[in-house]
Scaffold this motif. Structure first.
Motif, PDB file in Angstrom:
ATOM      1  N   SER A 195       0.882  -1.322   0.008  1.00  0.00           N
ATOM      2  CA  SER A 195       0.042  -0.100   0.052  1.00  0.00           C
ATOM      3  C   SER A 195       0.919   1.246  -0.016  1.00  0.00           C
ATOM      4  N   GLN A 196       0.286   2.508  -0.135  1.00  0.00           N
ATOM      5  CA  GLN A 196       0.998   3.437  -0.191  1.00  0.00           C
ATOM      6  C   GLN A 196       1.574   4.018   1.137  1.00  0.00           C
ATOM      7  N   GLY A 197       1.187   3.378   2.057  1.00  0.00           N
ATOM      8  CA  GLY A 197       1.809   3.666   3.753  1.00  0.00           C
ATOM      9  C   GLY A 197       2.833   2.900   3.870  1.00  0.00           C
ATOM     10  N   TRP A 198       2.870   1.689   3.385  1.00  0.00           N
ATOM     11  CA  TRP A 198       3.970   1.010   3.323  1.00  0.00           C
ATOM     12  C   TRP A 198       5.068   1.172   2.266  1.00  0.00           C
ATOM     13  N   ASN A 199       4.708   2.029   1.290  1.00  0.00           N
ATOM     14  CA  ASN A 199       5.714   2.126   0.154  1.00  0.00           C
ATOM     15  C   ASN A 199       6.563   3.448   0.777  1.00  0.00           C
ATOM     16  N   MET A 200       5.821   4.314   1.769  1.00  0.00           N
ATOM     17  CA  MET A 200       6.517   5.561   2.659  1.00  0.00           C
ATOM     18  C   MET A 200       7.398   5.201   3.350  1.00  0.00           C
ATOM     19  N   ARG A 201       7.223   3.984   4.117  1.00  0.00           N
ATOM     20  CA  ARG A 201       8.014   3.381   4.985  1.00  0.00           C
ATOM     21  C   ARG A 201       9.454   3.027   4.176  1.00  0.00           C
ATOM     22  N   ILE A 202       9.220   2.568   2.969  1.00  0.00           N
ATOM     23  CA  ILE A 202      10.356   1.958   2.010  1.00  0.00           C
ATOM     24  C   ILE A 202      11.135   3.060   1.930  1.00  0.00           C
ATOM     25  N   GLU A 203      10.412   4.113   1.354  1.00  0.00           N
ATOM     26  CA  GLU A 203      11.215   5.518   1.127  1.00  0.00           C
ATOM     27  C   GLU A 203      11.944   5.994   2.432  1.00  0.00           C
ATOM     28  N   LEU A 204      11.211   5.771   3.527  1.00  0.00           N
ATOM     29  CA  LEU A 204      12.077   6.221   4.836  1.00  0.00           C
ATOM     30  C   LEU A 204      13.152   5.453   5.184  1.00  0.00           C
ATOM     31  N   ALA A 205      13.220   4.115   4.706  1.00  0.00           N
ATOM     32  CA  ALA A 205      14.316   3.352   5.077  1.00  0.00           C
ATOM     33  C   ALA A 205      15.568   3.662   3.943  1.00  0.00           C
ATOM     34  N   LYS A 206      14.999   3.967   2.802  1.00  0.00           N
ATOM     35  CA  LYS A 206      16.178   4.336   1.866  1.00  0.00           C
ATOM     36  C   LYS A 206      16.961   5.695   2.492  1.00  0.00           C
ATOM     37  N   ILE A 207      16.176   6.558   2.765  1.00  0.00           N
ATOM     38  CA  ILE A 207      16.928   7.733   3.322  1.00  0.00           C
ATOM     39  C   ILE A 207      17.868   7.539   4.749  1.00  0.00           C
ATOM     40  N   LEU A 208      17.247   6.673   5.530  1.00  0.00           N
ATOM     41  CA  LEU A 208      17.933   6.466   6.825  1.00  0.00           C
ATOM     42  C   LEU A 208      19.192   5.548   6.518  1.00  0.00           C
ATOM     43  N   LEU A 209      19.203   4.529   5.430  1.00  0.00           N
ATOM     44  CA  LEU A 209      20.212   4.097   4.930  1.00  0.00           C
ATOM     45  C   LEU A 209      21.432   4.621   4.351  1.00  0.00           C
ATOM     46  N   LYS A 210      20.899   5.715   3.670  1.00  0.00           N
ATOM     47  CA  LYS A 210      21.959   6.717   3.150  1.00  0.00           C
ATOM     48  C   LYS A 210      23.006   7.347   4.165  1.00  0.00           C
ATOM     49  N   LYS A 211      22.623   7.505   5.348  1.00  0.00           N
ATOM     50  CA  LYS A 211      23.246   8.040   6.571  1.00  0.00           C
ATOM     51  C   LYS A 211      23.875   9.399   6.144  1.00  0.00           C
ATOM     52  N   PRO A 212      22.991  10.226   5.651  1.00  0.00           N
ATOM     53  CA  PRO A 212      23.467  11.574   5.305  1.00  0.00           C
ATOM     54  C   PRO A 212      23.882  12.412   6.590  1.00  0.00           C
ATOM     55  N   ASP A 213      24.663  13.510   6.188  1.00  0.00           N
ATOM     56  CA  ASP A 213      25.055  14.631   7.306  1.00  0.00           C
ATOM     57  C   ASP A 213      24.136  15.141   7.763  1.00  0.00           C
ATOM     58  N   LEU A 214      22.997  15.447   7.056  1.00  0.00           N
ATOM     59  CA  LEU A 214      21.722  16.213   7.640  1.00  0.00           C
ATOM     60  C   LEU A 214      20.331  15.510   7.134  1.00  0.00           C
ATOM     61  N   LEU A 215      19.679  15.210   8.026  1.00  0.00           N
ATOM     62  CA  LEU A 215      18.548  14.169   7.779  1.00  0.00           C
ATOM     63  C   LEU A 215      17.391  15.258   8.013  1.00  0.00           C
ATOM     64  N   LEU A 216      16.406  15.603   6.843  1.00  0.00           N
ATOM     65  CA  LEU A 216      15.229  16.165   6.897  1.00  0.00           C
ATOM     66  C   LEU A 216      14.078  15.499   6.829  1.00  0.00           C
ATOM     67  N   LEU A 217      13.512  15.266   7.888  1.00  0.00           N
ATOM     68  CA  LEU A 217      12.022  14.316   7.901  1.00  0.00           C
ATOM     69  C   LEU A 217      10.882  15.227   8.275  1.00  0.00           C
ATOM     70  N   ASP A 218       9.852  15.323   7.394  1.00  0.00           N
ATOM     71  CA  ASP A 218       8.688  15.962   7.268  1.00  0.00           C
ATOM     72  C   ASP A 218       7.780  14.777   7.508  1.00  0.00           C
ATOM     73  N   GLU A 219       7.095  15.100   8.985  1.00  0.00           N
ATOM     74  CA  GLU A 219       6.204  14.084   9.397  1.00  0.00           C
ATOM     75  C   GLU A 219       6.386  12.707   9.184  1.00  0.00           C
ATOM     76  N   PRO A 220       7.662  12.177   9.661  1.00  0.00           N
ATOM     77  CA  PRO A 220       8.049  10.905   9.353  1.00  0.00           C
ATOM     78  C   PRO A 220       7.031   9.517  10.227  1.00  0.00           C
ATOM     79  N   THR A 221       6.287  10.194  11.186  1.00  0.00           N
ATOM     80  CA  THR A 221       5.629   9.022  11.784  1.00  0.00           C
ATOM     81  C   THR A 221       4.181   8.943  11.268  1.00  0.00           C
ATOM     82  N   ASN A 222       3.860   9.691  10.194  1.00  0.00           N
ATOM     83  CA  ASN A 222       2.411   9.534   9.817  1.00  0.00           C
ATOM     84  C   ASN A 222       1.925   8.084   9.329  1.00  0.00           C
TER      85      ASN A 222
END
Length: 341
Positions: free
Chosen positions: A61-88
């Motif tokens: 579903s769209q909600g689970w795909n949003m989790r996949i996108e969040l995982a992709k960002i976290l795994l990159k381990k960037p210097d600056l992490l910008l999260l807009d409503e990550p718990t939705n």
């Protein structure tokens, strides 16, 4: 020591080798230089089951795909992490995992969230954007609320004191403006007022929802009753032999990991799904209101906000639609805007 042993053919030695290999694999799995292990840990932390990791993303579903996108960002381990409503789109367990992850995250984090507890657990600095200005507080959210109120009170007090001083000076100037013996004092007061740095009270946004629900039609004492309820998809049993009674006035939370059947239970109650066994019975004179987790997908994107409500409103309430939308802080210009904007 393993290197000092010579009983290479013994069962004890073989067991020790197996245990050593398992431990070595676990260390490798948990290490940061193992991308596959890090990916699996992150996805499982965000609520995926191990057997789901090989599924195509299009089957989620769209909600689970949003989790996949969040995982992709976290795994990159960037210097600056910008999260807009990550718990939705996260359940309680996944929010807890994300809190722990961000608590040990070594980079910088900028976060937008309406979850006060999440903000307190994750952040140590709060920047308020209010009516065109930014105010930086070096504290978590709850402490920020206290400091903001203290600052507002101090500002109001300073403003009132300054207004009293200005009023007295203006009265003195007006009273003695044309009196020669007071001309020097008058000029001094005028210059003082010209140089004063006037305090302005920052306007506060006190807008809030003011929603009142009309009394519901009187129903029976039992609102919903489930007896020996069973639900399954193909061969997968979601739940079985569920006996549940909800009475008038009860406030019930369905909790559990994603995929345990919470939404399925809702859909059974509204008769959107047919149970595979047992019964779901609504009580006498019970009316239903259902807000789905995918409610946005059910909207006609070609309708305006006003048209969406006008389409389902009946009777006298149609004359009060603008008042109802206003209670939800909808501005007049928003009422004629279409969802597909």
């Amino acid at each position: 020591m393993l290197t000092e042993r010579t009983d290479y053919e013994s069962k004890e030695y073989q067991k020790l080798i197996v245990k050593f290999n398992d431990l070595n694999d676990r260390i490798h799995y948990m290490s940061d230089d193992n991308p596959e292990g890090a990916t699996e840990r992150t996805l499982i932390g965000l609520g995926f089951r191990r057997e789901e990791l090989e599924r195509l993303t299009g089957t989620f579903s769209q909600g689970w795909n949003m989790r996949i996108e969040l995982a992709k960002i976290l795994l990159k381990k960037p210097d600056l992490l910008l999260l807009d409503e990550p718990t939705n789109h996260l359940d309680i367990e996944s929010i807890g995992w994300l809190e722990d992850y961000l608590g040990t995250y070594s980079g910088s984090l900028v976060l937008i969230s309406h979850d006060r507890r999440f903000l307190d657990n994750v952040t140590n600095r709060t920047v308020e954007l209010m009516l065109g200005k930014a105010y930086d507080y070096k504290v978590p959210y709850s402490r920020y609320l206290e400091l903001r109120e203290e600052r507002a009170e101090q500002q109001r007090a300073a403003f009132e004191n300054q207004q009293k001083m200005i009023e007295k000076s203006e009265e003195f100037i007006e009273r003695f403006r044309y009196k020669a013996t007071k001309s020097n004092q008058v000029q001094s007061r005028i210059k003082q007022l010209e140089k004063i740095d006037r305090i302005e009270i920052e306007p506060e946004d006190h807008s809030s929802l003011t929603v009142k629900f009309p009394p519901a039609p009187r129903s029976g004492q039992v609102v919903v009753k489930c007896g020996e309820l069973k639900m399954q998809y193909d061969k997968k049993v979601i739940f079985d032999k569920v006996n549940l009674t909800i009475e008038k006035g009860d406030k019930v939370a369905f909790v559990g990991r994603n995929g345990e059947g919470k939404t399925t239970m809702m859909r059974l109650i509204i008769n959107e799904l047919e149970p595979k066994g047992g019964t779901v019975v609504l009580g006498h004179n019970v009316s239903l209101g259902y807000y789905a987790q995918n409610q946005e997908d059910l909207l006609d994107k070609n309708d305006t906000v006003f048209e969406t409500l006008d389409r389902i409103a009946v009777g006298e309430i149609r004359t009060k639609l603008r008042d109802i939308l206003g209670a939800f802080l909808s501005k007049e210009r928003m009422l004629i805007r279409r969802w597909r904007y």
